[in-house]
Design a protein around this motif. Structure first.
Motif, short mmCIF file in Angstrom:
data_model
loop_
_atom_site.label_atom_id
_atom_site.label_comp_id
_atom_site.label_asym_id
_atom_site.label_seq_id
_atom_site.Cartn_x
_atom_site.Cartn_y
_atom_site.Cartn_z
N VAL A 29 0.87 -1.18 0.00
CA VAL A 29 0.00 0.00 0.00
C VAL A 29 0.90 1.22 0.00
N GLU A 30 0.99 1.89 -1.14
CA GLU A 30 1.99 2.95 -1.33
C GLU A 30 1.48 3.92 -2.38
N ASP A 31 1.43 5.23 -2.05
CA ASP A 31 0.89 6.18 -3.03
C ASP A 31 1.96 6.71 -3.97
N VAL A 46 -7.63 7.28 3.17
CA VAL A 46 -7.53 6.67 4.49
C VAL A 46 -6.05 6.49 4.82
N SER A 47 -5.62 7.05 5.95
CA SER A 47 -4.18 7.02 6.27
C SER A 47 -3.73 5.62 6.65
N GLY A 48 -2.44 5.42 6.61
CA GLY A 48 -1.87 4.13 6.96
C GLY A 48 -2.23 3.71 8.38
N LEU A 49 -2.24 4.70 9.31
CA LEU A 49 -2.57 4.36 10.70
C LEU A 49 -4.01 3.88 10.82
N GLU A 50 -4.92 4.48 10.03
CA GLU A 50 -6.32 4.04 10.08
C GLU A 50 -6.47 2.62 9.50
N VAL A 51 -5.73 2.37 8.42
CA VAL A 51 -5.76 1.02 7.84
C VAL A 51 -5.27 0.02 8.88
N LEU A 52 -4.17 0.39 9.53
CA LEU A 52 -3.58 -0.49 10.54
C LEU A 52 -4.57 -0.76 11.67
N GLN A 53 -5.22 0.33 12.12
CA GLN A 53 -6.17 0.21 13.22
C GLN A 53 -7.30 -0.76 12.89
N GLN A 54 -7.86 -0.61 11.68
CA GLN A 54 -8.98 -1.47 11.29
C GLN A 54 -8.53 -2.91 11.11
N GLY A 69 -16.48 -3.62 -1.69
CA GLY A 69 -16.37 -2.60 -2.74
C GLY A 69 -15.79 -3.20 -4.00
N THR A 70 -14.70 -2.59 -4.46
CA THR A 70 -14.04 -3.04 -5.69
C THR A 70 -13.65 -4.52 -5.62
N TYR A 71 -13.38 -4.97 -4.39
CA TYR A 71 -12.87 -6.35 -4.24
C TYR A 71 -13.88 -7.27 -3.57
N ALA A 72 -15.19 -6.97 -3.80
CA ALA A 72 -16.25 -7.69 -3.10
C ALA A 72 -16.17 -9.20 -3.31
N GLY A 73 -15.77 -9.62 -4.51
CA GLY A 73 -15.82 -11.04 -4.81
C GLY A 73 -14.61 -11.83 -4.35
N ARG A 74 -13.66 -11.16 -3.70
CA ARG A 74 -12.36 -11.78 -3.47
C ARG A 74 -12.37 -12.84 -2.36
N ALA A 117 -8.09 3.48 1.31
CA ALA A 117 -9.47 3.03 1.11
C ALA A 117 -9.49 1.74 0.30
N LEU A 118 -8.69 1.72 -0.78
CA LEU A 118 -8.61 0.51 -1.61
C LEU A 118 -8.04 -0.65 -0.81
N ALA A 119 -7.05 -0.33 0.03
CA ALA A 119 -6.42 -1.38 0.83
C ALA A 119 -7.45 -2.05 1.74
N LEU A 120 -8.31 -1.21 2.38
CA LEU A 120 -9.33 -1.77 3.26
C LEU A 120 -10.35 -2.59 2.48
N ASP A 121 -10.74 -2.06 1.29
CA ASP A 121 -11.65 -2.83 0.42
C ASP A 121 -11.06 -4.20 0.11
N PHE A 122 -9.78 -4.18 -0.21
CA PHE A 122 -9.11 -5.42 -0.59
C PHE A 122 -9.06 -6.40 0.59
N LEU A 123 -8.63 -5.89 1.73
CA LEU A 123 -8.43 -6.76 2.88
C LEU A 123 -9.74 -7.31 3.44
N PHE A 124 -10.81 -6.49 3.34
CA PHE A 124 -12.11 -6.96 3.85
C PHE A 124 -13.03 -7.44 2.73
#
Lengths: 150, 416
Positions: free
Chosen positions: A13-15, A76-84, A53-58, A43-50
């Motif tokens: 996850v890197e911009d 969504v910041s890295g710390l928020e991703v980490l927290q979730q 959204g974009t990655y609903a079928g994964r 945001a994409l990272a969270l979609d992917f991990l959970f």
């Protein structure tokens, strides 16, 4: 982006595309980047991990073996991703390594508070950067033993 | 008037200026007066101090012209008044009213003691307020209770107004200082977070420059001739240099950012730890280090370690030219400070540039002679000043340099 069907080894996850390319190059040289997914914001990272959204079928069963996470990310910041990630029983065992330019104490402390597995500050110089990425890739994918490894 | 003076004569108030019991009339100068009632009268009439004679109830029985002048009321008017006549509107310095028993004359009557320099505000007939300094002397025949009191006073309105003005100006000044301090602190904070984020944001492009030129070198090196290779080397060398500078800026910003965590620390132990850490940098060299009476201080360990690290790393670096390097770390406790000095026999510096040493990015040596970013001493200064201390240096070219820092003692003293 590598295939999303099989087991994803690394979620990067890197911009910054240059940093992403450098990281991928180093991992490639170690043959560690065959199944690497690069996402540009939190945001994409969270979609992917959970798997939503974009990655609903994964499917969440197919978790990456390592998340390399930048801190300053759009949306969504890295710390928020980490927290979730660390706050959810489905994802909390996925090893997360922060790979950030920040050497600020408060970022480091906060990351560990949230349960990060490792914090690496991105070195500026090539040799140092290569060494850091190489070591953390090898360690987390080859040396480390995760729980319930399939 | 004369009757009043006679009563004054018989007074036994302890500090009465006029007394027949005076042990040595010649020495006090009273004898001439006692022989000449007209002289008494002249003194009473001409003295600048206001005089009020009061009976045991506080009613005025005699007044002198100075009293009339100061309070702006005629003797006729005053002789019908007493200490607590409502016309006075007598107040304390803080604006609260004098109650009857609080008046110095009444206190003297009650206690038999003299009172002096009691500050009282009173209203003149035209409503203006004047301030007077009041003294009271009770008159007591033969140790009995006081039957009268002599009240003297002078006008201190100008002094009180000046005091009020000073107080007002002080309050305004303090408010201004507080405002400015707040603005300044906000500005410093802005600047710190600015330099911090700039330093961070500069690292990413720098990483790209260095890394991609290295990749270019590795993967396309064969397509470049020697000059092309050299040019890439120049790019990389400068990227590395800029990286070092940014790291320095970050370290400097961090030194100011941190809130100090003060503890009672052992400077000698800290210096030894830092020396151990630095040991690999002078392996194989002859370096004599002496620690002399380093005290315990009340300071932040983490940043003080940085102070020693920077000072000792400098001493090690600048003695590189010596066959036998000598570094002396000495502590000294003075009246109000704990002073610590790091002295070396290294390259030294020209004293006239000494003030520049602690400036950020300031260097007094060519970088091909002694490498460095010029930020280490800036950090030392910042850390010490954050502790409320000061830094200074002495040096002589080719003889050596001594760097001192002083921590204020109330903060640095061992809290036992």
């Amino acid at each position: 982006m590598s295939n999303l069907q099989g087991q994803v080894e690394i979620l990067l996850v890197e911009d910054n595309p240059d940093d992403a390319e450098l990281t991928r190059r180093v991992l490639n040289e170690q043959n560690l980047a065959n199944r690497l997914v690069w996402l540009k914001n939190g945001a994409l990272a969270l979609d992917f991990l959970f798997a939503r959204g974009t990655y609903a079928g994964r499917g969440t069963g197919n978790a990456p073996r390592l998340v390399l996470l930048d801190l300053s990310l759009p949306k969504v910041s890295g710390l928020e991703v980490l927290q979730q990630l660390k706050g959810d029983p489905r994802t909390k065992t996925i090893p997360v390594v922060i790979l950030s330019s920040s050497t600020q104490d408060k970022d480091i402390l906060r990351s560990y508070d949230l349960g990060v597995n490792s914090y690496v500050s991105k070195p500026v110089q090539f040799e140092d950067f290569v060494a850091a990425v190489k070591q953390l890739g090898m360690y987390w994918l080859l040396v480390n033993k995760p729980p319930n490894a399939s | 008037m004369v009757a009043e003076q006679n009563r004054v004569d018989s007074g036994r108030g302890e500090e009465a200026a006029i007394s027949q019991q005076a042990p040595d009339p010649a020495a006090t100068g009273v004898s001439d007066l006692t022989r000449s009632p007209s002289l008494y009268q002249a003194v009473f009439i001409r003295m600048a101090e206001g005089v009020l004679c009061q009976d045991s109830k506080g009613a005025f029985t005699a007044v002198n012209p100075a009293a009339e002048r100061i309070v702006g009321r005629s003797a006729r008017e005053l002789l019908g008044m007493s200490h607590d006549s409502p016309q006075w509107e007598a107040i304390h310095r803080d604006g609260t009213a004098f109650t009857g028993p609080e008046h110095p004359c009444m206190m003297s009557l009650r206690t038999g003691a003299a009172y002096s320099n009691v500050v009282m505000g009173v209203a003149k007939p035209d409503g203006t307020r004047i301030w007077v300094s009041v003294n009271s002397q009770p008159l007591m025949p033969g140790g009995s209770s006081p039957y009268a009191v002599i009240t003297t006073f002078h006008d201190i309105t100008a002094q009180i107004r000046a005091e009020d003005e000073i107080r007002r100006l002080n309050v305004r000044l303090e408010k201004r200082v507080a405002e400015r301090t707040q603005q300044l602190e906000a500005a410093v904070k802005d600047l710190e977070s600015f330099s911090y984020s700039v330093s961070h944001d500069l690292r990413a492009p720098l990483r790209a420059i260095d890394n991609f030129s290295r990749i270019l070198q590795r993967e396309y090196g064969s397509a470049l001739d020697a000059e092309g290779q050299r040019l890439i080397g120049v790019v990389r060398k400068n990227a590395a240099r800029m990286g070092t500078l940014i790291d320095g800026m970050l370290a400097f910003a961090r030194a100011g950012h941190r809130d100090l965590i003060l503890a009672n620390i052992d400077l000698e132990a800290l210096a030894r730890e830092v020396l151990d850490e630095l040991a690999p940098t002078f392996a194989g060299r002859k370096v004599d280090v002496e620690l002399i009476s380093l005290p315990r201080v009340h300071a932040d360990t983490t940043v003080m370690r940085q102070v020693f690290f920077n000072l000792l790393a400098n001493a090690i670096k600048f003695t590189r030219c010596r066959e036998a390097a000598r570094i002396e770390i000495r502590g000294q406790v003075t009246g109000h400070e704990v002073i610590c000095s790091v002295k070396d026999n290294g390259a030294g510096f020209e004293p006239e540039y000494g003030h520049k040493l602690f400036g950020i990015f300031q260097r007094l040596h060519d970088s091909d002679e002694f490498e460095g970013t010029g930020i280490g001493l800036g950090i030392v200064k910042r850390i010490i000043e954050k502790h409320g201390g000061r830094v200074w240096a002495e040096g002589e070219p080719d003889v050596g340099a001594t760097f001192h820092f002083a921590l204020p003692r109330q903060q640095s003293q061992v809290a036992s």
